[in-house]
Design a protein around this motif. Structure first.
Motif, PDB file in Angstrom:
ATOM      1  N   LEU A   4       0.873  -1.169   0.000  1.00 60.38           N
ATOM      2  CA  LEU A   4       0.000   0.000   0.000  1.00 60.38           C
ATOM      3  C   LEU A   4       0.913   1.222   0.000  1.00 60.38           C
ATOM      4  CD1 LEU A   4      -1.265  -2.220   2.310  1.00 60.38           C
ATOM      5  CD2 LEU A   4      -3.221  -0.759   1.876  1.00 60.38           C
ATOM      6  N   VAL A   5       0.625   2.155  -0.879  1.00 57.98           N
ATOM      7  CA  VAL A   5       1.453   3.351  -1.001  1.00 57.98           C
ATOM      8  C   VAL A   5       0.548   4.573  -0.912  1.00 57.98           C
ATOM      9  CG1 VAL A   5       3.060   4.626  -2.438  1.00 57.98           C
ATOM     10  CG2 VAL A   5       3.118   2.122  -2.435  1.00 57.98           C
ATOM     11  N   GLU A   6       0.766   5.350   0.140  1.00 59.98           N
ATOM     12  CA  GLU A   6      -0.011   6.566   0.333  1.00 59.98           C
ATOM     13  C   GLU A   6       0.668   7.762  -0.346  1.00 59.98           C
ATOM     14  OE1 GLU A   6      -0.121   4.060   4.166  1.00 59.98           O
ATOM     15  OE2 GLU A   6       1.375   4.796   2.757  1.00 59.98           O
ATOM     16  N   SER A   7      -0.127   8.665  -0.850  1.00 60.73           N
ATOM     17  CA  SER A   7       0.416   9.875  -1.456  1.00 60.73           C
ATOM     18  C   SER A   7      -0.630  10.986  -1.389  1.00 60.73           C
ATOM     19  CB  SER A   7       0.825   9.627  -2.909  1.00 60.73           C
ATOM     20  OG  SER A   7      -0.299   9.274  -3.691  1.00 60.73           O
ATOM     21  N   GLY A   8      -0.181  12.199  -1.692  1.00 56.32           N
ATOM     22  CA  GLY A   8      -1.102  13.326  -1.765  1.00 56.32           C
ATOM     23  C   GLY A   8      -1.050  14.286  -0.597  1.00 56.32           C
ATOM     24  N   GLY A   9      -0.224  13.988   0.382  1.00 56.68           N
ATOM     25  CA  GLY A   9      -0.115  14.885   1.529  1.00 56.68           C
ATOM     26  C   GLY A   9       0.603  16.172   1.168  1.00 56.68           C
ATOM     27  N   GLY A  10       0.629  17.082   2.121  1.00 52.19           N
ATOM     28  CA  GLY A  10       1.312  18.340   1.893  1.00 52.19           C
ATOM     29  C   GLY A  10       1.048  19.329   2.998  1.00 52.19           C
ATOM     30  N   LEU A  11       1.518  20.548   2.773  1.00 51.14           N
ATOM     31  CA  LEU A  11       1.314  21.648   3.709  1.00 51.14           C
ATOM     32  C   LEU A  11       0.185  22.527   3.180  1.00 51.14           C
ATOM     33  CD1 LEU A  11       2.119  23.503   6.070  1.00 51.14           C
ATOM     34  CD2 LEU A  11       3.824  24.527   4.548  1.00 51.14           C
ATOM     35  N   VAL A  12      -0.858  22.668   3.960  1.00 56.78           N
ATOM     36  CA  VAL A  12      -2.003  23.465   3.545  1.00 56.78           C
ATOM     37  C   VAL A  12      -2.428  24.384   4.684  1.00 56.78           C
ATOM     38  CG1 VAL A  12      -2.840  21.728   1.912  1.00 56.78           C
ATOM     39  CG2 VAL A  12      -3.655  21.702   4.284  1.00 56.78           C
ATOM     40  N   SER A  21      -4.304   9.535  -1.736  1.00 63.06           N
ATOM     41  CA  SER A  21      -4.495   8.300  -2.489  1.00 63.06           C
ATOM     42  C   SER A  21      -3.774   7.152  -1.814  1.00 63.06           C
ATOM     43  CB  SER A  21      -3.958   8.453  -3.914  1.00 63.06           C
ATOM     44  OG  SER A  21      -4.647   9.453  -4.622  1.00 63.06           O
ATOM     45  N   CYS A  22      -4.346   5.998  -1.933  1.00 56.20           N
ATOM     46  CA  CYS A  22      -3.743   4.764  -1.418  1.00 56.20           C
ATOM     47  C   CYS A  22      -3.723   3.769  -2.567  1.00 56.20           C
ATOM     48  CB  CYS A  22      -4.563   4.240  -0.247  1.00 56.20           C
ATOM     49  SG  CYS A  22      -4.088   2.592   0.337  1.00 56.20           S
ATOM     50  N   GLU A  23      -2.561   3.622  -3.177  1.00 54.36           N
ATOM     51  CA  GLU A  23      -2.424   2.685  -4.288  1.00 54.36           C
ATOM     52  C   GLU A  23      -2.032   1.321  -3.735  1.00 54.36           C
ATOM     53  OE1 GLU A  23      -0.421   6.102  -7.052  1.00 54.36           O
ATOM     54  OE2 GLU A  23      -0.255   4.033  -7.735  1.00 54.36           O
ATOM     55  N   THR A  24      -2.757   0.300  -4.172  1.00 51.28           N
ATOM     56  CA  THR A  24      -2.535  -1.027  -3.625  1.00 51.28           C
ATOM     57  C   THR A  24      -2.053  -1.994  -4.689  1.00 51.28           C
ATOM     58  OG1 THR A  24      -4.767  -1.877  -4.028  1.00 51.28           O
ATOM     59  CG2 THR A  24      -4.427  -0.583  -2.018  1.00 51.28           C
ATOM     60  N   SER A  25      -1.372  -3.039  -4.243  1.00 52.29           N
ATOM     61  CA  SER A  25      -0.946  -4.104  -5.144  1.00 52.29           C
ATOM     62  C   SER A  25      -0.700  -5.356  -4.322  1.00 52.29           C
ATOM     63  CB  SER A  25       0.324  -3.698  -5.906  1.00 52.29           C
ATOM     64  OG  SER A  25       1.380  -3.446  -5.012  1.00 52.29           O
ATOM     65  N   GLY A  26      -0.685  -6.484  -5.011  1.00 51.22           N
ATOM     66  CA  GLY A  26      -0.392  -7.741  -4.346  1.00 51.22           C
ATOM     67  C   GLY A  26      -1.579  -8.443  -3.724  1.00 51.22           C
ATOM     68  N   PHE A  27      -2.764  -7.868  -3.866  1.00 52.33           N
ATOM     69  CA  PHE A  27      -3.977  -8.515  -3.366  1.00 52.33           C
ATOM     70  C   PHE A  27      -5.168  -7.957  -4.137  1.00 52.33           C
ATOM     71  CE2 PHE A  27      -5.855  -5.097  -0.736  1.00 52.33           C
ATOM     72  CZ  PHE A  27      -4.785  -4.223  -0.655  1.00 52.33           C
ATOM     73  N   SER A  28      -6.285  -8.615  -4.001  1.00 53.52           N
ATOM     74  CA  SER A  28      -7.493  -8.190  -4.720  1.00 53.52           C
ATOM     75  C   SER A  28      -8.222  -7.132  -3.902  1.00 53.52           C
ATOM     76  CB  SER A  28      -8.398  -9.400  -4.956  1.00 53.52           C
ATOM     77  OG  SER A  28      -7.765 -10.355  -5.773  1.00 53.52           O
ATOM     78  N   LEU A  29      -8.019  -5.895  -4.255  1.00 51.80           N
ATOM     79  CA  LEU A  29      -8.613  -4.798  -3.486  1.00 51.80           C
ATOM     80  C   LEU A  29     -10.125  -4.945  -3.370  1.00 51.80           C
ATOM     81  CD1 LEU A  29      -8.375  -2.072  -2.031  1.00 51.80           C
ATOM     82  CD2 LEU A  29      -8.553  -0.967  -4.285  1.00 51.80           C
ATOM     83  N   ASP A  30     -10.771  -5.490  -4.392  1.00 50.92           N
ATOM     84  CA  ASP A  30     -12.236  -5.537  -4.376  1.00 50.92           C
ATOM     85  C   ASP A  30     -12.799  -6.461  -3.304  1.00 50.92           C
ATOM     86  OD1 ASP A  30     -12.825  -7.764  -7.228  1.00 50.92           O
ATOM     87  OD2 ASP A  30     -11.308  -7.765  -5.668  1.00 50.92           O
ATOM     88  N   THR A  31     -11.944  -7.236  -2.663  1.00 55.87           N
ATOM     89  CA  THR A  31     -12.419  -8.123  -1.597  1.00 55.87           C
ATOM     90  C   THR A  31     -11.957  -7.677  -0.207  1.00 55.87           C
ATOM     91  OG1 THR A  31     -10.529  -9.618  -1.828  1.00 55.87           O
ATOM     92  CG2 THR A  31     -12.487 -10.104  -3.154  1.00 55.87           C
ATOM     93  N   SER A  71     -13.464   6.919  -0.651  1.00 60.20           N
ATOM     94  CA  SER A  71     -14.017   6.266  -1.826  1.00 60.20           C
ATOM     95  C   SER A  71     -12.992   5.287  -2.363  1.00 60.20           C
ATOM     96  CB  SER A  71     -14.395   7.296  -2.901  1.00 60.20           C
ATOM     97  OG  SER A  71     -13.255   8.028  -3.322  1.00 60.20           O
ATOM     98  N   ARG A  72     -13.421   4.448  -3.272  1.00 59.16           N
ATOM     99  CA  ARG A  72     -12.519   3.462  -3.825  1.00 59.16           C
ATOM    100  C   ARG A  72     -12.754   3.292  -5.309  1.00 59.16           C
ATOM    101  NH1 ARG A  72     -13.082  -1.398  -0.259  1.00 59.16           N
ATOM    102  NH2 ARG A  72     -11.874  -2.481  -1.845  1.00 59.16           N
ATOM    103  N   HIS A  77      -7.172   0.068  -8.432  1.00 59.65           N
ATOM    104  CA  HIS A  77      -6.523  -0.480  -7.222  1.00 59.65           C
ATOM    105  C   HIS A  77      -6.199   0.623  -6.219  1.00 59.65           C
ATOM    106  CE1 HIS A  77      -6.102  -4.096  -9.646  1.00 59.65           C
ATOM    107  NE2 HIS A  77      -5.499  -3.382 -10.572  1.00 59.65           N
ATOM    108  N   THR A  78      -7.076   1.587  -6.116  1.00 62.13           N
ATOM    109  CA  THR A  78      -6.787   2.777  -5.322  1.00 62.13           C
ATOM    110  C   THR A  78      -7.979   3.155  -4.448  1.00 62.13           C
ATOM    111  OG1 THR A  78      -5.279   3.602  -7.033  1.00 62.13           O
ATOM    112  CG2 THR A  78      -6.052   5.198  -5.416  1.00 62.13           C
TER     113      THR A  78
END
Length: 127
Positions: A4-12, A21-31, A71-72, A77-78
């Motif tokens: 799982l790789v998170e991104s999109g943070g920052g200083l606001v 965003s949370c990009e996923t891999s290595g498993f079936s996100l839909d389950t 949301s998904r 896969h995100t």
């Protein structure tokens, strides 16, 4: 290999919005459900939101209700965390995670039941 790789943070500034965003891999996100949690400096991990495999949403933090949503997009896969009207107290490292319950979200956040998470993305809200 579950990743799982998170991104999109920052200083606001207070009142601004961010979409993580949370990009996923290595498993079936839909389950799987995905939980977002956060950790501020010197504080314990705090559950924020969870989205089940059936797209039901569970809020773990009263302070984000009405401001954050999740949301998904299984095809990409995100999982996304939309954060509106950000406040200084939202400052933390945000993580997305899988949980031992699999496809459902628990009624409450249980840190010990988290299974895999990423490196996190820093969100800083400051004027």
């Amino acid at each position: 290999q579950v990743q799982l790789v998170e991104s999109g943070g920052g200083l606001v500034r207070p009142g601004d919005s961010l979409k993580l965003s949370c990009e996923t891999s290595g498993f079936s996100l839909d389950t799987y459900s995905i939980t977002w949690f956060r950790q501020a400096p010197g504080k314990e991990r705090e559950g924020v939101l969870c989205i089940s495999a059936y797209e039901t949403i569970t809020y773990y933090s009263d302070s984000v209700e009405g401001r954050f949503t999740i949301s998904r997009d299984n095809g990409k896969h995100t999982v996304y965390l939309q954060m509106n009207n950000l406040k200084p107290e939202d400052t933390a490292v945000y993580y997305c995670a899988t949980e031992s319950l699999g496809s459902h979200c628990r009624f409450g956040f249980i840190e010990a039941q988290l299974r895999s998470w990423g490196q996190g993305t820093q969100v800083t809200v400051s004027s």
